[in-house]
Design an enzyme around this catalytic site. Structure first.
Site, mmCIF file in Angstrom:
data_model
loop_
_atom_site.group_PDB
_atom_site.id
_atom_site.type_symbol
_atom_site.label_atom_id
_atom_site.label_comp_id
_atom_site.label_asym_id
_atom_site.label_seq_id
_atom_site.Cartn_x
_atom_site.Cartn_y
_atom_site.Cartn_z
ATOM 1 C CG ASP A 81 -0.965 -5.915 -10.981
ATOM 2 O OD1 ASP A 81 -1.767 -6.073 -10.042
ATOM 3 O OD2 ASP A 81 0.020 -5.151 -10.917
ATOM 4 C CE LYS A 83 -2.015 -3.997 -7.278
ATOM 5 N NZ LYS A 83 -1.581 -3.735 -8.647
ATOM 6 C CG LEU A 84 -10.800 -10.201 -8.755
ATOM 7 C CD1 LEU A 84 -11.716 -9.355 -9.624
ATOM 8 C CD2 LEU A 84 -10.714 -11.624 -9.305
ATOM 9 C CB SER A 138 6.938 -1.769 -3.890
ATOM 10 O OG SER A 138 6.167 -1.313 -4.987
ATOM 11 N N PRO A 200 7.702 -6.613 -6.248
ATOM 12 C CG PRO A 200 5.758 -5.321 -6.043
ATOM 13 C CD PRO A 200 6.425 -6.576 -5.524
ATOM 14 N N GLY A 201 9.198 -3.434 -7.254
ATOM 15 C CA GLY A 201 9.893 -2.289 -6.652
ATOM 16 C C GLY A 201 11.398 -2.329 -6.760
ATOM 17 C CD GLN A 205 7.936 1.278 -6.642
ATOM 18 O OE1 GLN A 205 7.830 0.069 -6.807
ATOM 19 N NE2 GLN A 205 6.964 2.005 -6.111
ATOM 20 N N GLY A 206 13.807 1.586 -5.612
ATOM 21 C CA GLY A 206 14.840 1.482 -4.586
ATOM 22 C C GLY A 206 15.176 0.076 -4.113
ATOM 23 N NE ARG A 224 8.318 2.982 -12.481
ATOM 24 C CZ ARG A 224 8.109 3.725 -11.397
ATOM 25 N NH1 ARG A 224 8.048 5.048 -11.515
ATOM 26 N NH2 ARG A 224 7.962 3.164 -10.217
#
Length: 246
Positions: A81, A83-84, A138, A200-201, A205-206, A224
């Site tokens: 990951d 972000k190339l 996210s 993701p998230g 993150q909810g 996480r």
């Protein structure tokens, strides 16, 4: 050799749709040991593992290669990951290094432009590696950029342009944050089976697993929520079971 999309689909049939975001903060020591421990312990509940710069920068070639080999021993797919986002030659050299390290796919930023993205996909698919592009992230502030209204070929929002580019360049999947289920649903309705949606998230993150899967996400990137739980194994199993429910 099967494609990245096929490989991750095959393992997800038994292991579920969870990709572990093994992204510790800078205070954590023994990254290699912790990461290999996570793979050995959690692999029955994962289809892949994602590494951000959090992990890649402190480690060397031998450590990263060993981590990727450990993941592959269990059939897990590994995703860089980073972000190339650069010019064609830089992207080519970067991915050559990533593939030599054992990665199966890279997350890229389509802001590089459509032609560069198409070339990235072409050279990656030649090696049976995958490319996943950002569509809508996210974090709450993602709305400030990805929802931005633009006019290039037509009037639309930036994430809609990125979705169009993802389809036309034949990437393997897109990133759409679990915190934006309506955008997941929009993307799923528009592209269907043409590409996979990685979200993701979840949790911290909810984002909600059932809501996101119902909206059309194919894979859930979770960090996480698992890593910080008192019992990561139990949490991984719980999330795996939820990911099987449509």
């Amino acid at each position: 050799m099967a494609t990245f999309k096929t490989r991750i689909s095959q393992i997800s049939k038994n292991n579920g749709k969870i990709i572990l975001a093994n992204d510790y903060d800078s205070s954590v020591s023994n990254l290699e040991t912790k990461t290999i421990h996570n793979i050995n312990k959690l692999h029955p509940y994962l289809c892949g593992i994602k590494f951000n710069f959090h992990l890649l920068l402190p480690l060397g070639l031998k450590e990263i290669s060993k981590i990727n080999k450990t993941a592959h021993d269990y059939g897990l797919q590994t995703i860089a990951d980073i972000k190339l986002n650069d010019i064609g030659n830089t992207n080519k050299v970067t991915t050559e290094h990533l593939w030599n390290l054992g990665f199966d796919a890279v997350i890229a930023n389509p802001i590089m432009g459509l032609n560069s993205l198409k070339e990235l996909v072409k050279i990656s698919h030649k090696e049976n590696k995958g490319v996943i592009t950002l569509c809508h992230m996210s974090a709450p502030e993602a709305k400030l950029s990805y929802d931005m209204e633009i006019k290039l070929y037509k009037k639309q929002q930036l994430y809609q342009l990125f979705l169009d580019w993802a389809v036309s360049s034949k990437v393997d999947g897109i990133i759409v944050g679990a915190t934006f289920p309506k955008i997941i649903q929009y993307c799923n309705k528009k592209v269907g089976a043409k590409l996979d949606i990685f979200s993701p998230g979840i949790g911290t993150q909810g984002g909600n697993v059932k809501e996101v899967i119902s909206a059309g996400a194919d894979y859930l990137i979770i960090g996480r929520t698992i890593l910080n739980d008192k019992n990561p194994l139990s949490m991984s199993k719980k999330l795996q079971l939820e990911s099987f429910v449509k």
